[in-house]
Design a protein around this motif. Structure first.
Motif, PDB file in Angstrom:
ATOM      1  N   HIS A 151       0.817  -1.215   0.000  1.00  0.00           N
ATOM      2  CA  HIS A 151       0.000   0.000   0.000  1.00  0.00           C
ATOM      3  C   HIS A 151       0.855   1.271   0.000  1.00  0.00           C
ATOM      4  O   HIS A 151       0.546   2.232   0.669  1.00  0.00           O
ATOM      5  N   ARG A 152       1.906   1.224  -0.799  1.00  0.00           N
ATOM      6  CA  ARG A 152       2.771   2.401  -0.947  1.00  0.00           C
ATOM      7  C   ARG A 152       2.325   3.191  -2.175  1.00  0.00           C
ATOM      8  O   ARG A 152       1.885   2.614  -3.181  1.00  0.00           O
ATOM      9  N   PRO A 153       2.418   4.521  -2.140  1.00  0.00           N
ATOM     10  CA  PRO A 153       2.052   5.304  -3.321  1.00  0.00           C
ATOM     11  C   PRO A 153       3.028   5.071  -4.476  1.00  0.00           C
ATOM     12  O   PRO A 153       4.230   4.872  -4.246  1.00  0.00           O
ATOM     13  N   VAL A 154       2.482   5.054  -5.684  1.00  0.00           N
ATOM     14  CA  VAL A 154       3.298   4.993  -6.896  1.00  0.00           C
ATOM     15  C   VAL A 154       3.371   6.420  -7.441  1.00  0.00           C
ATOM     16  O   VAL A 154       2.362   7.123  -7.504  1.00  0.00           O
ATOM     17  N   THR A 155       4.594   6.872  -7.828  1.00  0.00           N
ATOM     18  CA  THR A 155       4.777   8.235  -8.326  1.00  0.00           C
ATOM     19  C   THR A 155       5.393   8.212  -9.719  1.00  0.00           C
ATOM     20  O   THR A 155       6.018   7.217 -10.114  1.00  0.00           O
ATOM     21  N   ASN A 156       5.201   9.283 -10.454  1.00  0.00           N
ATOM     22  CA  ASN A 156       5.841   9.450 -11.765  1.00  0.00           C
ATOM     23  C   ASN A 156       7.112  10.256 -11.527  1.00  0.00           C
ATOM     24  O   ASN A 156       7.064  11.466 -11.351  1.00  0.00           O
ATOM     25  N   ASP A 157       8.265   9.573 -11.487  1.00  0.00           N
ATOM     26  CA  ASP A 157       9.551  10.110 -11.053  1.00  0.00           C
ATOM     27  C   ASP A 157       9.514  10.347  -9.541  1.00  0.00           C
ATOM     28  O   ASP A 157       8.457  10.336  -8.916  1.00  0.00           O
ATOM     29  N   HIS A 158      10.696  10.550  -8.990  1.00  0.00           N
ATOM     30  CA  HIS A 158      10.798  10.745  -7.543  1.00  0.00           C
ATOM     31  C   HIS A 158      10.442  12.176  -7.166  1.00  0.00           C
ATOM     32  O   HIS A 158      10.932  13.123  -7.783  1.00  0.00           O
ATOM     33  N   PRO A 159       9.612  12.376  -6.160  1.00  0.00           N
ATOM     34  CA  PRO A 159       9.398  13.744  -5.656  1.00  0.00           C
ATOM     35  C   PRO A 159      10.618  14.188  -4.865  1.00  0.00           C
ATOM     36  O   PRO A 159      11.482  13.381  -4.518  1.00  0.00           O
ATOM     37  N   ASP A 160      10.694  15.468  -4.572  1.00  0.00           N
ATOM     38  CA  ASP A 160      11.829  16.008  -3.817  1.00  0.00           C
ATOM     39  C   ASP A 160      11.702  15.764  -2.324  1.00  0.00           C
ATOM     40  O   ASP A 160      12.586  16.167  -1.561  1.00  0.00           O
ATOM     41  N   GLU A 161      10.632  15.130  -1.892  1.00  0.00           N
ATOM     42  CA  GLU A 161      10.393  14.879  -0.482  1.00  0.00           C
ATOM     43  C   GLU A 161       9.675  13.547  -0.324  1.00  0.00           C
ATOM     44  O   GLU A 161       9.239  12.953  -1.306  1.00  0.00           O
ATOM     45  N   GLN A 162       9.601  13.053   0.892  1.00  0.00           N
ATOM     46  CA  GLN A 162       8.882  11.819   1.127  1.00  0.00           C
ATOM     47  C   GLN A 162       7.384  12.062   0.932  1.00  0.00           C
ATOM     48  O   GLN A 162       6.869  13.148   1.203  1.00  0.00           O
ATOM     49  N   VAL A 163       6.709  11.031   0.447  1.00  0.00           N
ATOM     50  CA  VAL A 163       5.269  11.143   0.216  1.00  0.00           C
ATOM     51  C   VAL A 163       4.553  10.883   1.537  1.00  0.00           C
ATOM     52  O   VAL A 163       4.796   9.877   2.211  1.00  0.00           O
ATOM     53  N   THR A 164       3.668  11.800   1.914  1.00  0.00           N
ATOM     54  CA  THR A 164       2.894  11.682   3.143  1.00  0.00           C
ATOM     55  C   THR A 164       1.433  12.003   2.835  1.00  0.00           C
ATOM     56  O   THR A 164       1.071  12.324   1.698  1.00  0.00           O
ATOM     57  N   SER A 165       0.605  11.950   3.874  1.00  0.00           N
ATOM     58  CA  SER A 165      -0.806  12.272   3.680  1.00  0.00           C
ATOM     59  C   SER A 165      -0.996  13.727   3.254  1.00  0.00           C
ATOM     60  O   SER A 165      -1.989  14.075   2.612  1.00  0.00           O
ATOM     61  N   LYS A 166      -0.023  14.570   3.585  1.00  0.00           N
ATOM     62  CA  LYS A 166      -0.146  15.983   3.256  1.00  0.00           C
ATOM     63  C   LYS A 166       0.112  16.268   1.786  1.00  0.00           C
ATOM     64  O   LYS A 166      -0.396  17.250   1.248  1.00  0.00           O
ATOM     65  N   ASN A 167       0.929  15.431   1.128  1.00  0.00           N
ATOM     66  CA  ASN A 167       1.235  15.699  -0.278  1.00  0.00           C
ATOM     67  C   ASN A 167       0.876  14.534  -1.200  1.00  0.00           C
ATOM     68  O   ASN A 167       1.256  14.534  -2.367  1.00  0.00           O
ATOM     69  N   TRP A 168       0.150  13.534  -0.665  1.00  0.00           N
ATOM     70  CA  TRP A 168      -0.180  12.351  -1.453  1.00  0.00           C
ATOM     71  C   TRP A 168      -0.933  12.731  -2.733  1.00  0.00           C
ATOM     72  O   TRP A 168      -0.639  12.232  -3.818  1.00  0.00           O
ATOM     73  N   LYS A 169      -1.885  13.640  -2.625  1.00  0.00           N
ATOM     74  CA  LYS A 169      -2.685  14.021  -3.794  1.00  0.00           C
ATOM     75  C   LYS A 169      -1.816  14.671  -4.862  1.00  0.00           C
ATOM     76  O   LYS A 169      -2.097  14.570  -6.055  1.00  0.00           O
ATOM     77  N   GLU A 170      -0.732  15.323  -4.453  1.00  0.00           N
ATOM     78  CA  GLU A 170       0.145  16.005  -5.396  1.00  0.00           C
ATOM     79  C   GLU A 170       1.036  15.035  -6.160  1.00  0.00           C
ATOM     80  O   GLU A 170       1.312  15.236  -7.340  1.00  0.00           O
ATOM     81  N   TYR A 171       1.463  13.955  -5.487  1.00  0.00           N
ATOM     82  CA  TYR A 171       2.471  13.083  -6.086  1.00  0.00           C
ATOM     83  C   TYR A 171       1.956  11.710  -6.548  1.00  0.00           C
ATOM     84  O   TYR A 171       2.517  11.122  -7.484  1.00  0.00           O
ATOM     85  N   ALA A 172       0.952  11.154  -5.898  1.00  0.00           N
ATOM     86  CA  ALA A 172       0.560   9.765  -6.167  1.00  0.00           C
ATOM     87  C   ALA A 172      -0.150   9.626  -7.522  1.00  0.00           C
ATOM     88  O   ALA A 172      -1.023  10.425  -7.864  1.00  0.00           O
ATOM     89  N   VAL A 173       0.253   8.598  -8.298  1.00  0.00           N
ATOM     90  CA  VAL A 173      -0.430   8.254  -9.567  1.00  0.00           C
ATOM     91  C   VAL A 173      -0.951   6.820  -9.502  1.00  0.00           C
ATOM     92  O   VAL A 173      -1.436   6.262 -10.493  1.00  0.00           O
ATOM     93  N   GLY A 174      -0.827   6.181  -8.342  1.00  0.00           N
ATOM     94  CA  GLY A 174      -1.262   4.804  -8.145  1.00  0.00           C
ATOM     95  C   GLY A 174      -0.772   4.310  -6.813  1.00  0.00           C
ATOM     96  O   GLY A 174      -0.325   5.095  -5.977  1.00  0.00           O
ATOM     97  N   GLN A 175      -0.819   2.969  -6.602  1.00  0.00           N
ATOM     98  CA  GLN A 175      -0.311   2.438  -5.350  1.00  0.00           C
ATOM     99  C   GLN A 175       0.008   0.955  -5.507  1.00  0.00           C
ATOM    100  O   GLN A 175      -0.432   0.298  -6.456  1.00  0.00           O
ATOM    101  N   THR A 176       0.803   0.444  -4.538  1.00  0.00           N
ATOM    102  CA  THR A 176       1.145  -0.976  -4.555  1.00  0.00           C
ATOM    103  C   THR A 176       0.064  -1.762  -3.823  1.00  0.00           C
ATOM    104  O   THR A 176      -0.717  -1.214  -3.035  1.00  0.00           O
ATOM    105  N   GLY A 177       0.032  -3.098  -4.075  1.00  0.00           N
ATOM    106  CA  GLY A 177      -0.908  -3.979  -3.375  1.00  0.00           C
ATOM    107  C   GLY A 177      -0.288  -4.475  -2.084  1.00  0.00           C
ATOM    108  O   GLY A 177       0.754  -3.985  -1.631  1.00  0.00           O
ATOM    109  N   ASP A 178      -0.946  -5.508  -1.486  1.00  0.00           N
ATOM    110  CA  ASP A 178      -0.450  -6.012  -0.206  1.00  0.00           C
ATOM    111  C   ASP A 178       0.144  -7.404  -0.299  1.00  0.00           C
ATOM    112  O   ASP A 178       0.556  -7.967   0.709  1.00  0.00           O
TER     113      ASP A 178
END
Length: 379
Positions: A67-94
């Protein structure tokens, strides 16, 4: 520390709703090379980082990949609930498993732009994670030397990139397509390294940075402190030099003032010349042959006393005594040099030694009368 690792997207398919799903390898064990500045070691050109299977395939590491966010290229910071909408383009399964030297996990990409990029060839994956980095060198069971070991690996996100560090095998696709044997109990996956953030203070403001950033900031702060110290030393030396120069100028000014004080005005010079001439005249009156050339006033007075009374008169005597004797001799010499004063005081001496002031006066009158008559007759 924050790290990234890469694999390739392959064996994917689109669902009816357009989302892209795939079974992907996202990380692997083994040694990977990092530039020194990437891992907080700017003094090292390259650092060989070992990710043992015991770390990569630990239970905590595998759980962190779900359940990790999938991003298009690496963001400049760790992905959190505060920026998930900005960076996430998908997610991993369990359903996270270890496969050979890889971590395998299903993932879904729900952003159309990113899906088109994957279908266009952007298929490698790079795991963004944090870990503890132990800079204890050694050799792997396979005989490869390393400089540091990753421990406590925790995944933060999985990025889709053009080219990842872990190579083309770390990509979206099927295990059978790569012909990798399933993992055994003796071959546990290695964890990806956690780049923990450190808090450093810059101008009184606390800032969270990576180990590398903290090293760079610390180096810059140290250089700044050294520069400030050198500047303070230079300013101190400058102030010392100024004080020395001021003291030198003050000394010169005092010398100039003293010299000016010694310079006589014309009137003062005349007085000094007259006083000197008078002193020499008195000295000559006391002792006619006394030598005065080149002598000071005090030396002239002493020379006159010696010439008149002899050396014994001044032997072991203070200057005040000599000056007093000189004054007495000067008074005596003045009396001798003024005959009119002597006559007034003592009267005219007759041939028999008797003084007769009236006779002297009468003689003077007779002389004057005869002088007048003589002139008349001659006329």
């Amino acid at each position: 520390m924050q790290f990234t690792d890469a694999v390739t997207v392959a064996g994917m398919r689109r669902r009816d709703d357009g989302y892209l799903v795939a079974d992907a390898r996202i990380a692997r064990t083994g040694i990977q090379n990092y530039l020194g500045w990437e891992v907080g070691k700017p003094d090292m050109a390259e650092v060989r980082v070992y990710r043992p299977g015991s770390e990569v395939f630990s239970e905590d590491t595998l759980k962190s990949a779900a359940h990790r966010p999938v991003t298009n290229d690496h963001p400049d910071e760790q992905v959190t609930s505060k920026n998930w909408k900005e960076y996430a383009v998908g997610q991993t399964g369990d359903e996270v498993t270890g496969e050979g030297i890889f971590i395998r996990v299903p993932l879904m990409v729900s952003d159309e732009k990113t899906i088109l990029a994957i279908e266009g060839g952007k298929q490698e994956l790079s795991a963004g994670y944090t870990c503890d980095l132990d800079f204890t060198g050694g050799t792997t069971p396979a005989g490869e030397a390393y400089d540091a070991i990753q421990k406590n690996i925790r995944l933060n996100h999985v990025a889709i990139v053009q080219q990842g560090r872990a190579g083309k095998q770390v990509r979206i696709g099927d295990a059978s397509a790569w012909g990798v044997a399933p993992i055994t109990n003796d071959q546990k996956p290695e964890k990806e390294k956690i780049m923990t953030l450190k808090t450093v203070t810059v101008d009184g403001i606390p800032v969270e940075v990576t180990d590398q950033g903290a090293t760079v900031i610390g180096t810059l702060q140290s250089r700044l402190a050294d520069a400030n110290t050198r500047l303070a030393d230079a300013e101190k030396a400058h102030q010392v030099a100024l004080a020395a120069k001021d003291a030198e100028i003050a000394k010169k000014d005092a010398e100039i003032d003293a010299t000016k004080a010694k310079v006589l005005s014309d009137a003062d010079l005349d007085k000094r010349v007259q006083a000197r001439a008078d002193l020499i005249t008195v000295a000559k009156a006391i002792a006619k042959d006394v030598k005065t050339e080149g002598l000071t006033d005090a030396a002239i007075r002493k020379a006159a006393v010696v010439a008149k009374l002899g050396d014994e008169a001044v032997k072991d005597k203070a200057e005040a005594y000599i000056d007093a004797r000189f004054d007495i001799l000067a008074e005596d010499a003045k009396k001798v040099a003024d005959p009119f004063r002597t006559i007034v005081q003592n009267g005219i001496q007759t041939s028999d030694g008797v003084t007769n002031s009236n006779d002297a006066y009468a003689a003077m009158l007779a002389r004057d009368a005869a002088a007048w008559q003589g002139k008349k007759e001659n006329a």
